[in-house]
Design an enzyme around this catalytic site. Structure first.
Site, mmCIF file in Angstrom:
data_model
loop_
_atom_site.group_PDB
_atom_site.id
_atom_site.type_symbol
_atom_site.label_atom_id
_atom_site.label_comp_id
_atom_site.label_asym_id
_atom_site.label_seq_id
_atom_site.Cartn_x
_atom_site.Cartn_y
_atom_site.Cartn_z
ATOM 1 N N SER A 29 -42.917 0.725 -19.656
ATOM 2 C CA SER A 29 -42.667 1.131 -18.280
ATOM 3 C C SER A 29 -41.428 2.032 -18.195
ATOM 4 O O SER A 29 -41.351 3.050 -18.883
ATOM 5 C CB SER A 29 -42.539 -0.126 -17.410
ATOM 6 O OG SER A 29 -42.718 0.147 -16.053
ATOM 7 N N ASP A 76 -54.089 -2.249 -15.812
ATOM 8 C CA ASP A 76 -52.769 -2.181 -15.192
ATOM 9 C C ASP A 76 -52.931 -1.958 -13.690
ATOM 10 O O ASP A 76 -53.486 -0.948 -13.262
ATOM 11 C CB ASP A 76 -51.982 -1.033 -15.826
ATOM 12 C CG ASP A 76 -50.514 -1.030 -15.463
ATOM 13 O OD1 ASP A 76 -50.159 -1.561 -14.395
ATOM 14 O OD2 ASP A 76 -49.710 -0.491 -16.249
ATOM 15 N N HIS A 85 -50.173 -4.714 -16.693
ATOM 16 C CA HIS A 85 -48.959 -3.931 -16.942
ATOM 17 C C HIS A 85 -48.082 -4.600 -17.999
ATOM 18 O O HIS A 85 -47.456 -3.923 -18.809
ATOM 19 C CB HIS A 85 -48.179 -3.752 -15.636
ATOM 20 C CG HIS A 85 -47.059 -2.765 -15.742
ATOM 21 N ND1 HIS A 85 -47.262 -1.437 -16.056
ATOM 22 C CD2 HIS A 85 -45.712 -2.907 -15.590
ATOM 23 C CE1 HIS A 85 -46.098 -0.807 -16.084
ATOM 24 N NE2 HIS A 85 -45.143 -1.672 -15.805
#
Length: 263
Positions: free
Chosen positions: A82, A213, A241
């Site tokens: 991320s 995700d 995610h």
């Protein structure tokens, strides 16, 4: 570490810490490899507060220091999740010879020759106004211009990040997340000359698409990939995610394949 073992270095995403990698780190160590999960500044167990960290460079300092300290001849496999992809990019630009490969797991992956914040800006443009759900915005007490941090809420964690992860991992996250900043207004994020083809662009990059995700969806991840033609792409079926929690075994297998390919 056994002879021939690789050294993996992990960087977490917004609000998280080294703790989120515990399943993957344990599996890699059991397989004879070295695995280091880092807390970025003011994250995880790092002693700094969010208001004390004023830039992406300061936030990424634990990674930059770790890569700089790598033994002569040692080449690391960096794994960023991320927001952690931005920290990876800084380390790759500064120490390209110390990085065997950089793995971007559903991550912000900048493109050489474009400004650092391009993928983060696109993500923020795409999300709906209510994306952060029950998260809390916190005004930081700084001596500079006012800045904010976000504390990810339990509902957001459950529905957008950990939606396919074991409930124990979601519970752990609700206990351990800290306020985090994405540094989108940091001047470094607008610098189109920062990431060069000769340094950042010379490091082998692999993007891992988390197929389920609910935060950064597949379309957004593919958009990021398209900015950097030639980047290797792998898919993690059924991964949310937080792929290190929802698909730890599959993630480990992919990382080992990548490490064996890029020495």
């Amino acid at each position: 570490m056994e002879d021939g073992g690789k050294h993996f270095v992990f960087v977490h995403g917004l609000g998280h810490g080294a703790w989120c990698w515990y399943r993957v780190v344990a599996a890699l160590r059991a397989a004879g490899h070295r695995a280091t999960a880092l807390d970025m500044a003011a994250a995880g167990a790092h002693p700094a507060r969010a208001d004390e960290v004023g830039s992406l460079e300061e936030y990424s300092r634990p990674l930059l220091d770790a890569v700089a300290a790598a033994a002569p001849g040692e080449r690391l496999v960096l794994v960023g999740h991320s927001l952690g992809g931005l920290s990876l990019a800084l380390a790759m630009e500064r120490f390209p010879d110390k990085v065997a490969a950089a793995v971007f797991l559903a991550a912000c992956m900048p493109a050489a020759g474009k400004h650092m914040g391009i993928t983060l800006e696109e993500f923020m443009r795409r999300i709906k106004p209510d994306f952060f759900m029950d998260s809390k915005t916190i005004v930081l007490n700084t001596n500079q211009e006012p800045r904010t941090a976000v504390l990810l809420g339990p509902k957001l964690l459950a529905e957008k990040l950990y939606n396919r992860s074991p409930p124990e991992d979601l519970t752990l996250a609700t206990m351990l997340v800290r306020p985090g900043t994405n540094y989108i207004d940091d001047p470094i994020m607008k610098d189109e000359t920062l990431l060069t083809e000769g340094n950042y662009g010379s490091v082998k990059r692999v993007f891992l698409v988390a197929m389920d995700d609910a935060s950064s969806d597949e379309e957004m991840q593919r958009w990021t990939i398209d900015l950097s033609p030639g980047v290797e792409v792998e898919e993690l079926a059924g991964a949310d995610h937080m792929a290190m929690c929802s698909k730890p075994r599959e993630l480990c297998d992919l990382l080992l394949r990548i490490a064996a390919k890029y020495d």
